[in-house]
Design a protein around this motif. Sequence first.
Motif, mmCIF file in Angstrom:
data_model
loop_
_atom_site.group_PDB
_atom_site.id
_atom_site.type_symbol
_atom_site.label_atom_id
_atom_site.label_comp_id
_atom_site.label_asym_id
_atom_site.label_seq_id
_atom_site.Cartn_x
_atom_site.Cartn_y
_atom_site.Cartn_z
ATOM 1 N N GLY A 1 5.562 29.401 66.437
ATOM 2 C CA GLY A 1 6.015 28.734 67.654
ATOM 3 C C GLY A 1 4.867 28.196 68.481
ATOM 4 O O GLY A 1 4.947 27.092 69.039
ATOM 5 N N ALA A 2 3.776 28.976 68.577
ATOM 6 C CA ALA A 2 2.626 28.515 69.357
ATOM 7 C C ALA A 2 1.977 27.298 68.700
ATOM 8 O O ALA A 2 1.589 26.338 69.384
ATOM 9 N N ILE A 3 1.864 27.315 67.379
ATOM 10 C CA ILE A 3 1.292 26.155 66.684
ATOM 11 C C ILE A 3 2.177 24.930 66.878
ATOM 12 O O ILE A 3 1.693 23.807 67.087
ATOM 13 N N GLU A 4 3.486 25.133 66.841
ATOM 14 C CA GLU A 4 4.403 24.010 67.035
ATOM 15 C C GLU A 4 4.292 23.438 68.439
ATOM 16 O O GLU A 4 4.331 22.218 68.638
ATOM 17 N N GLN A 5 4.125 24.302 69.456
ATOM 18 C CA GLN A 5 3.973 23.811 70.823
ATOM 19 C C GLN A 5 2.672 23.031 70.990
ATOM 20 O O GLN A 5 2.640 21.990 71.655
ATOM 21 N N VAL A 6 1.582 23.525 70.403
ATOM 22 C CA VAL A 6 0.318 22.786 70.481
ATOM 23 C C VAL A 6 0.454 21.438 69.791
ATOM 24 O O VAL A 6 -0.055 20.408 70.272
ATOM 25 N N ARG A 7 1.148 21.389 68.663
ATOM 26 C CA ARG A 7 1.338 20.121 67.966
ATOM 27 C C ARG A 7 2.174 19.152 68.792
ATOM 28 O O ARG A 7 1.903 17.946 68.828
ATOM 29 N N GLU A 8 3.209 19.662 69.475
ATOM 30 C CA GLU A 8 4.042 18.799 70.304
ATOM 31 C C GLU A 8 3.249 18.224 71.483
ATOM 32 O O GLU A 8 3.507 17.109 71.932
ATOM 33 N N ARG A 9 2.289 18.977 71.990
ATOM 34 C CA ARG A 9 1.534 18.549 73.166
ATOM 35 C C ARG A 9 0.171 17.975 72.809
ATOM 36 O O ARG A 9 -0.696 17.852 73.668
ATOM 37 N N ALA A 10 -0.029 17.636 71.547
ATOM 38 C CA ALA A 10 -1.349 17.198 71.109
ATOM 39 C C ALA A 10 -1.803 15.950 71.865
ATOM 40 O O ALA A 10 -2.959 15.849 72.289
ATOM 41 N N ARG A 11 -0.895 14.984 72.053
ATOM 42 C CA ARG A 11 -1.307 13.747 72.707
ATOM 43 C C ARG A 11 -1.672 13.990 74.174
ATOM 44 O O ARG A 11 -2.667 13.462 74.683
ATOM 45 N N VAL A 12 -0.860 14.833 74.849
ATOM 46 C CA VAL A 12 -1.153 15.140 76.250
ATOM 47 C C VAL A 12 -2.492 15.852 76.379
ATOM 48 O O VAL A 12 -3.304 15.541 77.270
ATOM 49 N N LEU A 13 -2.755 16.782 75.489
ATOM 50 C CA LEU A 13 -4.020 17.512 75.544
ATOM 51 C C LEU A 13 -5.200 16.581 75.268
ATOM 52 O O LEU A 13 -6.261 16.702 75.902
ATOM 53 N N SER A 14 -5.030 15.658 74.327
ATOM 54 C CA SER A 14 -6.112 14.708 74.050
ATOM 55 C C SER A 14 -6.390 13.824 75.253
ATOM 56 O O SER A 14 -7.551 13.501 75.562
ATOM 57 N N VAL A 15 -5.339 13.414 75.960
ATOM 58 C CA VAL A 15 -5.520 12.589 77.155
ATOM 59 C C VAL A 15 -6.269 13.370 78.235
ATOM 60 O O VAL A 15 -7.172 12.839 78.908
ATOM 61 N N LEU A 16 -5.915 14.645 78.397
ATOM 62 C CA LEU A 16 -6.608 15.465 79.401
ATOM 63 C C LEU A 16 -8.090 15.608 79.064
ATOM 64 O O LEU A 16 -8.956 15.530 79.948
ATOM 65 N N VAL A 17 -8.414 15.826 77.797
ATOM 66 C CA VAL A 17 -9.817 15.935 77.404
ATOM 67 C C VAL A 17 -10.521 14.604 77.598
ATOM 68 O O VAL A 17 -11.683 14.540 78.036
ATOM 69 N N ALA A 18 -9.838 13.502 77.307
ATOM 70 C CA ALA A 18 -10.444 12.188 77.486
ATOM 71 C C ALA A 18 -10.774 11.899 78.942
ATOM 72 O O ALA A 18 -11.731 11.178 79.249
ATOM 73 N N PHE A 19 -9.983 12.470 79.865
ATOM 74 C CA PHE A 19 -10.242 12.288 81.291
ATOM 75 C C PHE A 19 -11.230 13.310 81.841
ATOM 76 O O PHE A 19 -11.436 13.364 83.049
ATOM 77 N N GLY A 20 -11.801 14.148 80.982
ATOM 78 C CA GLY A 20 -12.862 15.036 81.415
ATOM 79 C C GLY A 20 -12.462 16.473 81.635
ATOM 80 O O GLY A 20 -13.267 17.257 82.150
#
Length: 828
Positions: free
Chosen positions: A724-743
């Motif tokens: 379940g945790a891996i699935e949640q990280v996969r679902e939020r991958a784009r949001v997390l990448s955007v947050l890292v891109a913004f610093g």
Amino acid sequence: MYDDALVSCARLYARRIVESASQTAFAPFRCPPLRRETAPCPQPYERNIVSPPARRRLGGLRALALGARLALFGGRNGAIRTSLTAVGVGLGVAMLLLAASVPTIRHHRDQRIHHRIDVNLGDRAITRSDHTVLIRDIDTVFRGEKIRGRMVQPEGPAAPLPPGVQRYPRPGEMVVSPALRKLLAAPGNGLLRERLAHPIAGEIGDAGLLDPGERVFYLVVNHMAADGGQTRRLDHFGKAYAKKPLPPELVLLCIAGIVVLLLPIGAFIAAAVRFGGERRDRRMAALRLVGANRGMAATIAAGEVALSTLAGITLGAVLFITGRQFAGTVQIQGLGVFTEDLTPQPLLAGLVVVAVLTLSLGITQLSMHKVAVEPLGVVRKSGSTSRRLWWRTALPLLGLMLLRICVRSPSDLQGTSGVVLVLIGMLSLLVGVTAVLPWAVERLTRLFGGFGPLPWQLALRGLQLNADAATRSVNGIAVAVAGAVALQTLLTGLSQNPDSTARGAHGPSASTRLAIARLDDGGTRGAQYAPMLATTPGVQQAVEFAELSVSPLSGGFPQAVLIADCAHLRLLAQLPACSDGDAFLTAPPATDTMPDMTTWATGMKLRMDMLGPRWTVPHITATVRATPACPAAVSSERTLLATPRAAGHTAIAHAVSTVGLIYTTGFKDVQDHIRTAAARLDPAFSVDFPGKPQGDRALDAVRRALLAGVTAVLVLIAASMLLGAIEQVRERARVLSVLVAFGTPRRTLATSVLLQSVLPVGLGLLVAESIGTALGSTLLELAGRPTTHSWSTLLAIAGIGAAVSLGVTLLTLPALWRATRPQGLRHE
């Protein structure tokens, strides 16, 4: 007009989404591109000859096929989603198939128990012949592990063989089980090798063992005699007898175990079916925008889930068959099974398949009511209405009412209606955990959201936006912990033995204890054994005497008579004066609260050894206080101390040579040293430690089986949380990448992920501890036992649940690092 244009734009946008998805989904089923030299694909001639009901059925089949194609060929995300669901369902099905094998395991175990019974349960006398064998129990214990031992002497070439033994070895040799051979060969077990210092001539087969880890040995001798004592003569092994109904306490414990073990597996499968549910719901809503009605969208979703579930069922069967081959090498809580024992009942296996399919389809259909269509977007309903508490608390309250009011006495558990009511009550209480937990998470996010450090705010915002997915993965561990707490509370209450508690409190002192070594040899060699046992490391004093068991002529409680000269009787009791011919009666300890079941009176007629000759109680000179070396010091019954003249020659001939040993508890392995020293003198020596409670064998067997099941379920729930945790990280991958891109620092994201996992788990453990404690207390009241709690054990269970969640979160960090890479910004 503006609204019509807006809706048209929405429909066009949704149609493009479906077409882009179908380019991958339907690629294997599309006709090849047309070439100039080939004719176009012929179109079938269609006639409207299909009736409307048949057309609806065909439409339903086509919708199911479309869902299956989306699951198989829906792109990389679809393949990952299908794989996660199949793995989750497969693990749950493997556990359910293991549960379906329990009747076979119990049947085979009962058969092995019956086949190796070595007691003449009938009243017929067995005379010596070439078809008889003498046998005697020589069980022992090594560092808390029980070892079943038998001393045998075949009386002819056709003597019956114990199950699992191919032939009798020569006198002085023994056959052992594979587990005992391994224990003897292990380093650091020199005391056991000294105790069983006999050549090993063979191994015992599976037919003579209850499980692969059982430790058993048969020692062949040539000096036994059928004297009517502990040695018995047999002409066959095995005995079948009618099954006895379980006591109400064990019935209640079995019901609790079934509910506690199976309900978390159901929650686990339900969570696995919803892996990737958000994307699936968006895709179904897009289909509705292009013209699919609610029923068709639900049918397509059912086809997608059905394929994943069938793949999971197949995977679960493969996992079960593979793990079955290694069943003999695994032990949980001291329990193990043979490979042939793990055979599911056909009816139960079919029920597992039907139940898993029904559960997956039902969960999918219930989730479809949240799919909605809005202008310029396709989303799931994100309703702002708060969850209601009244019906969530009604479930556990209903369970408590059923358990406290509808089931009034333990005798009600013998009937079907009582068992059904207990099952419904327990299910209502444990399901109430999953009902209350989402409300608690919502209240937490509302009360503490909007302020605090950045990781805290990210975690709470993630819970607000996706609370269902967060609580789904925690429901399994919450239900498992609530059930484990209830089971532990029930086991603690049932295992409280007032008799053992009262007797265990008495002893020579806090640092010394009493051991009693007995040998049935006519009571004449105690003086020879005592000096040898006195040299055992850790032993402070050894007192020899003869022990005789007598009982009333009409039957009743056995009573003990200790026979020794005056010098040794003074070591057993505080005598005012003593001469040969005197007899003394010991008084029970002043602190003992257990009733005295013995009856002593001068001239009273008693019977020796239950079926032996009669014996007359001699004149009782005085009542005395027992010393720490006397067995009466740790007993609630009065004991008669008699000199040889007062007891008589017949009593001495029926007595057992006994040595009372006072040993120091601080000496390492002192009990094993005593057992080894006694076995070296004579393998038939039995050593008892009266201050140690014995417990209930049936309750102990059920307890070990339940704890083994709880351990397996916790491992399964940990796997569920990880998926379940891996699935949640996969679902939020784009949001997390955007947050890292913004610093945003990755440490901040890791902390937020940890908090987002720990907060629901903490609330779930709090709710589970409360409901589990209430359930355990109610079950104890139902069994008629006082409520007792082992708070250290309850805290340990909660700690295990918290450790599982923390470990799962740490295992998801690699997936988090991969999800925050710049490649995660790409979107299809």
